[in-house]
Design a protein around this motif. Structure first.
Motif, PDB file in Angstrom:
ATOM      1  N   GLY A   1      19.562  38.271 -87.152  1.00 54.41           N
ATOM      2  CA  GLY A   1      19.156  37.621 -85.174  1.00 54.41           C
ATOM      3  C   GLY A   1      18.027  36.407 -84.815  1.00 54.41           C
ATOM      4  O   GLY A   1      17.652  36.098 -86.181  1.00 54.41           O
ATOM      5  N   TRP A   2      17.895  36.167 -83.463  1.00 54.25           N
ATOM      6  CA  TRP A   2      17.767  35.326 -83.735  1.00 54.25           C
ATOM      7  C   TRP A   2      15.583  36.200 -82.927  1.00 54.25           C
ATOM      8  O   TRP A   2      14.876  35.763 -82.923  1.00 54.25           O
ATOM      9  N   ASP A   3      15.506  37.936 -83.773  1.00 52.30           N
ATOM     10  CA  ASP A   3      13.979  38.247 -83.440  1.00 52.30           C
ATOM     11  C   ASP A   3      13.326  37.774 -84.602  1.00 52.30           C
ATOM     12  O   ASP A   3      12.372  37.824 -84.230  1.00 52.30           O
ATOM     13  N   VAL A   4      13.929  36.849 -84.965  1.00 49.20           N
ATOM     14  CA  VAL A   4      13.003  36.105 -86.173  1.00 49.20           C
ATOM     15  C   VAL A   4      12.434  35.235 -85.302  1.00 49.20           C
ATOM     16  O   VAL A   4      10.688  35.128 -85.561  1.00 49.20           O
ATOM     17  N   ALA A   5      12.438  34.689 -84.553  1.00 51.80           N
ATOM     18  CA  ALA A   5      11.541  33.453 -83.695  1.00 51.80           C
ATOM     19  C   ALA A   5      10.983  34.525 -82.884  1.00 51.80           C
ATOM     20  O   ALA A   5       9.404  33.718 -82.944  1.00 51.80           O
ATOM     21  N   THR A   6      11.089  35.432 -82.765  1.00 54.20           N
ATOM     22  CA  THR A   6       9.863  36.635 -81.677  1.00 54.20           C
ATOM     23  C   THR A   6       8.706  36.607 -82.247  1.00 54.20           C
ATOM     24  O   THR A   6       7.576  36.046 -82.241  1.00 54.20           O
ATOM     25  N   ALA A   7       9.010  36.980 -84.027  1.00 54.13           N
ATOM     26  CA  ALA A   7       8.052  37.220 -84.732  1.00 54.13           C
ATOM     27  C   ALA A   7       7.078  35.605 -84.618  1.00 54.13           C
ATOM     28  O   ALA A   7       5.981  36.084 -85.323  1.00 54.13           O
ATOM     29  N   MET A   8       7.774  35.010 -84.963  1.00 52.75           N
ATOM     30  CA  MET A   8       7.221  33.900 -85.488  1.00 52.75           C
ATOM     31  C   MET A   8       6.126  33.268 -84.445  1.00 52.75           C
ATOM     32  O   MET A   8       4.916  32.724 -84.678  1.00 52.75           O
ATOM     33  N   ARG A   9       6.718  33.614 -83.022  1.00 51.43           N
ATOM     34  CA  ARG A   9       6.235  33.239 -82.291  1.00 51.43           C
ATOM     35  C   ARG A   9       4.530  33.626 -82.520  1.00 51.43           C
ATOM     36  O   ARG A   9       2.973  32.838 -81.700  1.00 51.43           O
TER      37      ARG A   9
ATOM     38  N   THR B   1      20.835  31.984 -77.538  1.00 45.05           N
ATOM     39  CA  THR B   1      19.802  31.454 -77.833  1.00 45.05           C
ATOM     40  C   THR B   1      18.366  32.853 -77.208  1.00 45.05           C
ATOM     41  O   THR B   1      19.241  33.250 -76.386  1.00 45.05           O
ATOM     42  N   THR B   2      17.198  31.711 -77.522  1.00 48.00           N
ATOM     43  CA  THR B   2      16.491  32.651 -76.828  1.00 48.00           C
ATOM     44  C   THR B   2      15.334  31.848 -76.429  1.00 48.00           C
ATOM     45  O   THR B   2      15.133  31.099 -76.529  1.00 48.00           O
ATOM     46  N   SER B   3      14.611  32.323 -75.235  1.00 47.17           N
ATOM     47  CA  SER B   3      13.312  30.776 -75.283  1.00 47.17           C
ATOM     48  C   SER B   3      12.242  31.717 -76.458  1.00 47.17           C
ATOM     49  O   SER B   3      11.511  30.410 -76.493  1.00 47.17           O
ATOM     50  N   ASP B   4      11.978  32.464 -76.793  1.00 47.44           N
ATOM     51  CA  ASP B   4      11.402  31.800 -78.106  1.00 47.44           C
ATOM     52  C   ASP B   4      11.716  31.224 -78.963  1.00 47.44           C
ATOM     53  O   ASP B   4      10.423  30.056 -78.985  1.00 47.44           O
ATOM     54  N   ALA B   5      12.714  30.904 -79.535  1.00 48.73           N
ATOM     55  CA  ALA B   5      13.630  30.179 -80.326  1.00 48.73           C
ATOM     56  C   ALA B   5      13.288  29.574 -79.854  1.00 48.73           C
ATOM     57  O   ALA B   5      12.945  28.538 -81.077  1.00 48.73           O
ATOM     58  N   LEU B   6      13.655  28.779 -78.703  1.00 48.92           N
ATOM     59  CA  LEU B   6      13.582  27.403 -78.435  1.00 48.92           C
ATOM     60  C   LEU B   6      12.188  26.694 -78.274  1.00 48.92           C
ATOM     61  O   LEU B   6      11.541  25.814 -78.847  1.00 48.92           O
ATOM     62  N   ALA B   7      11.603  27.580 -77.808  1.00 47.52           N
ATOM     63  CA  ALA B   7       9.667  27.584 -77.784  1.00 47.52           C
ATOM     64  C   ALA B   7       9.116  27.623 -79.207  1.00 47.52           C
ATOM     65  O   ALA B   7       8.382  26.580 -79.174  1.00 47.52           O
TER      66      ALA B   7
ATOM     67  N   ASN C   1      11.441  40.142 -94.045  1.00 50.81           N
ATOM     68  CA  ASN C   1       9.904  40.573 -94.586  1.00 50.81           C
ATOM     69  C   ASN C   1       8.585  39.647 -94.671  1.00 50.81           C
ATOM     70  O   ASN C   1       9.071  38.210 -95.038  1.00 50.81           O
ATOM     71  N   LYS C   2       8.142  39.454 -93.602  1.00 51.30           N
ATOM     72  CA  LYS C   2       7.075  38.452 -93.437  1.00 51.30           C
ATOM     73  C   LYS C   2       6.140  38.178 -94.862  1.00 51.30           C
ATOM     74  O   LYS C   2       6.525  36.739 -94.900  1.00 51.30           O
ATOM     75  N   SER C   3       5.748  38.645 -95.447  1.00 56.57           N
ATOM     76  CA  SER C   3       5.157  38.313 -96.524  1.00 56.57           C
ATOM     77  C   SER C   3       5.782  38.419 -97.829  1.00 56.57           C
ATOM     78  O   SER C   3       5.608  37.389 -98.101  1.00 56.57           O
ATOM     79  N   TRP C   4       7.346  38.174 -97.214  1.00 60.12           N
ATOM     80  CA  TRP C   4       7.971  37.905 -98.657  1.00 60.12           C
ATOM     81  C   TRP C   4       8.552  36.425 -98.420  1.00 60.12           C
ATOM     82  O   TRP C   4       8.261  35.395 -99.079  1.00 60.12           O
TER      83      TRP C   4
END
Length: 818
Positions: free
Chosen positions: A226-234, A263-269, A199-202
């Motif tokens: 999972g790695w989806d958190v990295a996509t949201a962070m980007r 991994t994912t490209s978003d995580a590396l980025a 949860n982003k705000s949390w």
């Protein structure tokens, strides 16, 4: 079919020469690539090479009460186990310890106590993780500590249901950090809610609150999913700033050989450090090779700078799921026995020769010969280029290989130290073995590496393998009793393992002096696993005929429960458990019930005892004698039933609903003991076939299988008591004893026979009734059961050892001969 017909005489010499040349060319082109040794791998270890910062190798205490029994181990065995896990240069030498922030809820193998069951009622001494972190720090002051919640007390949800992402949860974590500080512990990393996304705000609130409360040292790991958190962070700078480290679970695949990681490209980025913040879930022994691959390949494939194994140790009762997973097993505090696994040495090959804060050398890391099947290598260097290490694994290789090293860029040279572990061996002496040092010739070092191994080439001095040995397995003998008066307030009673809720020591109520055990959770928790009523279990799964009694007091609506013959618990669902219950409600009504792993609760008898109603103390008793079950309240028999579903098992206490009942004076007294001395045929419940020495052989090492009953002496076994509740099974035809060969700890090892040897625990077996006239046959050395491989019903199917799983292929009827 191959043609073996004799042909005419050989061809003329000229023709033969031509044929030889053609065949030579053919085999050179067709066969050589399949059999040629891999090319030499040349590694240049360059101190000016760059790479990510290495954060460490660790393991998780939690995600279920998988460390619960460790604190109850006697000395010196308890210290030996802790040394194997944390002492530098001795065993796993772990660099990160991740612990569960207890939430009064089952999170795989049991529940861990919360430090704040109700809002505002703080007790920083509950649970055993504080003790464990202190022991780890005492052995390695540099170990990093990491906290993560799987669940939480119900009040944390802010009245929003089963929800952790609340402001109360942030405050709950801050309170836990405060408790850690009171124990002299600094928490280096803090996560959110295990495997429940983000949860982003949390997370933004958590990160800001850490800073505001002075926890500048503590980094936030997101999101232990999972790695989806990295996509949201980007796409969200504020969220990106609130997560310091990206941690994902099982990036090298769940329960696999871990030959590749992702991994994912978003995580590396993101530029953040990437962690396998939970990996493993493998058997302590057979999981060693996958773990060794993942430590190297996690960086090579996905630039992950930390590997954290789930779990640390299987210090749980063997009726719970995942009871052999971790780096070690420790399931019998009463005997002090434990087992060191190959997984521990997989960690040691890296941890003993590196430290967090070192950096990877990317140009000195890769796959041997450029081929994944040859194995991998990863190099690390210390700050200021003062030391370096290269860890190589050849676990999938099929032939020896040559590896050369050149050292440059200011790194030290001289004699290089070599350590290796043979993962094809089941002998502990073949792990962490010092090899001859390497010396340079013309500026180059050369090493021949064998298949199936892990090697470390290093300038670091020291290292080694611990030498402590455990005692043999044993039976928890009856009678057993605990008044709980020696348990410190807030502590857990010895051997009593919470499965749901929290059972802690408090001052007794109702005018009774001394200390009692109370179920502390006042409401249903925020769960990670499936929910159930609170209960805790204790004891030996082999207990068959006994009387279990306990004093209870309940001052609110609900019920108290006394459990007997507790067996298998259904994985991820603590409500599903093979057990009998005596339930007494606050209004005086009682019931004898039977539960199952499929959550089927059957009432076998019930009634009301008016004298047992109200807030007073009452003594509950359950007596088991073969298939007869008798229940008593305050010495008055209230019910008696006949049921043969479960023939043995542990005891337990519990409540119906989240009520704060108290318990005192637990006792278990033995009933009539069944002796199995005699001569039998052992008939498998699943197949109907008989335990058989293959081909009527009598030599040492002859294999054991199953076969249709033919009346042969090779199918007859004399059961001889050896003491302490164990037996030797001697074949009538061979005169030799059934054994686990060389006490091999690997599941799937075929049983054989060998000349009887007094004191050889690999030849000692415990016969444990399992219901319906059947029993399991448990080896004393390994704790595993005689099992028909793959549940086969065929003649000749192997009889192997395998961890208990409740299968009919692990149950045997002992049919007397004659």
């Amino acid at each position: 079919m191959r043609d073996t017909t004799l042909r005419s005489s050989r061809p003329p010499a000229a023709l033969a020469a031509v044929l030889a040349l053609l065949l030579g060319l053919f085999w050179t082109q067709q066969a050589a690539p399949a059999h040629a040794a891999p090319a030499t791998t040349a590694i240049t270890v360059d101190g000016k090479g760059t790479g990510r910062t290495f954060d460490g190798i660790g393991a998780i205490s939690g995600g279920g009460g998988n460390s619960r029994l460790l604190i109850d181990y006697p000395e010196p065995e308890r210290s030996q186990i802790l040394d194997y896990l944390f002492k530098p240069g001795y065993g796993a030498s772990l660099q990160i310890l991740k612990v569960e922030i207890g939430g009064d809820t089952n999170s795989t193998d049991g529940a861990e106590s919360s430090y704040q069951h109700a809002k505002g009622t703080v007790d920083c001494n509950t649970g055993y993780e504080w003790w464990l972190m202190g022991q780890a720090k005492a052995r390695n002051p540099h170990i990093k500590l990491y906290g993560l919640a799987w669940g939480a007390p119900g009040w944390v949800s802010d009245g929003t249901g089963d929800n952790f992402f609340t402001s109360d949860a942030v405050n709950y974590l801050m309170g836990w950090l405060g408790c850690a500080r009171s124990h002299g512990l600094t928490i280096d990393y803090l996560g959110g809610w295990n495997e429940r996304g983000y949860n982003k705000s949390w997370y933004e609130n958590l990160h800001a609150t850490l800073a505001a409360d002075g926890y500048h040292h503590t980094q936030v790991v997101g999101a232990d999913s999972g790695w989806d958190v990295a996509t949201a962070m980007r796409s969200d700078p504020a969220f990106d700033n609130s997560v310091d480290i990206i941690g994902t679970h099982y990036p090298c695949s769940y329960m696999s050989a871990m030959t590749s990681c992702s991994t994912t490209s978003d995580a590396l980025a993101t530029g953040k450090q990437l962690w396998a913040s939970e990996n493993g879930s493998e058997d302590y022994d057979t999981g060693g090779a996958p773990m060794a691959r993942a430590i190297n390949r996690g960086y090579l494939d996905a630039k992950m700078s930390a590997y954290i194994n789930w779990p640390l140790i299987a210090a749980i009762y063997p009726n719970l799921p995942y009871n052999t997973m971790g780096l070690m097993t420790a399931t019998q505090p009463w005997s002090g026995t434990y087992s060191v696994g190959k997984s521990l040495w997989a960690a040691a090959q890296t941890t003993q020769f590196t430290d967090p804060g070192w950096s990877y050398i990317d140009t000195a890391s890769g796959y041997l010969g450029g081929d994944r099947t040859n194995g991998s290598y990863v190099s690390y260097q210390a700050p200021h280029s003062t030391a370096w290490s290269t860890v190589l694994e050849t676990l999938d290789a099929t032939a020896p290989q040559t590896v050369t090293f050149k050292v440059t860029g200011g790194l030290p040279g001289g004699a290089l130290h070599v350590w290796s572990s043979d993962f094809a061996s089941n002998d502990q002496s073949d792990y962490m073995v010092r090899q001859p040092d390497l010396t340079a010739s013309g500026g180059t070092y050369s090493l021949t590496v064998q298949p199936g191994r892990v090697y470390t080439v290093t300038t670091v001095r020291g290292g080694g393998a611990g030498t402590a040995k455990p005692p043999a397995r044993g039976v928890l003998k009856l009678p057993y009793a605990d008044s709980f008066d020696s348990v410190p307030i807030g502590g857990e009673a010895p051997l009593l393992a919470d499965q749901q809720g929290s059972f802690e020591a408090v001052r007794c109520g109702g005018g009774r002096p001394g200390t009692c055990i109370q179920q502390m959770a006042p409401s249903s928790p925020v769960t990670w696993d499936n929910t159930s009523d609170p209960y805790a279990t204790l004891g030996d799964l082999g207990w068959a005929n006994y009387t279990v009694s306990v004093d209870t007091r309940l001052t609110q609506d609900g019920a108290v429960q006394l459990l007997g013959r507790v067996g298998t618990q259904q994985g991820f669902s603590p409500a599903g458990i093979d057990a009998y219950y005596l339930t007494l409600s606050h209004d005086g009504s009682w019931a004898i019930q039977r539960n199952t792993t499929s959550h089927t609760v059957t009432t076998l008898a019930s009634g009301t005892l008016p004298a047992a109603a109200g807030d007073g103390w009452h003594r509950l008793s359950l007596t088991f004698d073969s298939t007869a079950i008798t229940a008593s309240v305050d010495g008055t028999q209230v019910g008696s039933v006949t049921d043969g579903s479960y023939a043995s098992g542990q005891v337990g206490i519990g409540t119906s609903g989240y009520v704060q009942a108290q318990f005192d004076n637990l006792s278990i007294t033995p009933g009539p003991e069944q002796s199995y001395a005699g001569t039998y045929r052992l008939v498998n419940r699943n197949s109907g076939k008989v335990l058989d020495v293959a081909n009527q052989l009598a030599a040492d090492g002859s294999a054991v299988d199953q076969w249709s009953d033919n009346g042969g002496a090779n199918q007859q076994w004399t059961v001889q008591p050896t003491g302490d509740g164990y037996y030797r099974l001697v074949g009538v035809q061979s005169g030799k004893a059934l054994e686990v060969p060389q006490a091999d700890p690997n599941e799937g090892t075929q049983l054989d026979i060998r000349a009887a040897s007094a004191g050889d625990v690999a030849q000692e077996w415990r016969v444990v009734p399992s219901g319906g006239g059947y029993a399991t046959v448990e080896n004393r050395a390994t704790g595993m059961l005689a099992d028909v491989n793959g549940q086969s019903t065929a003649d000749g199917a192997k009889v192997i050892e395998w961890p208990a799983n409740g299968g009919a292929n692990q149950q045997w009827e002992l049919v007397p001969v004659g």
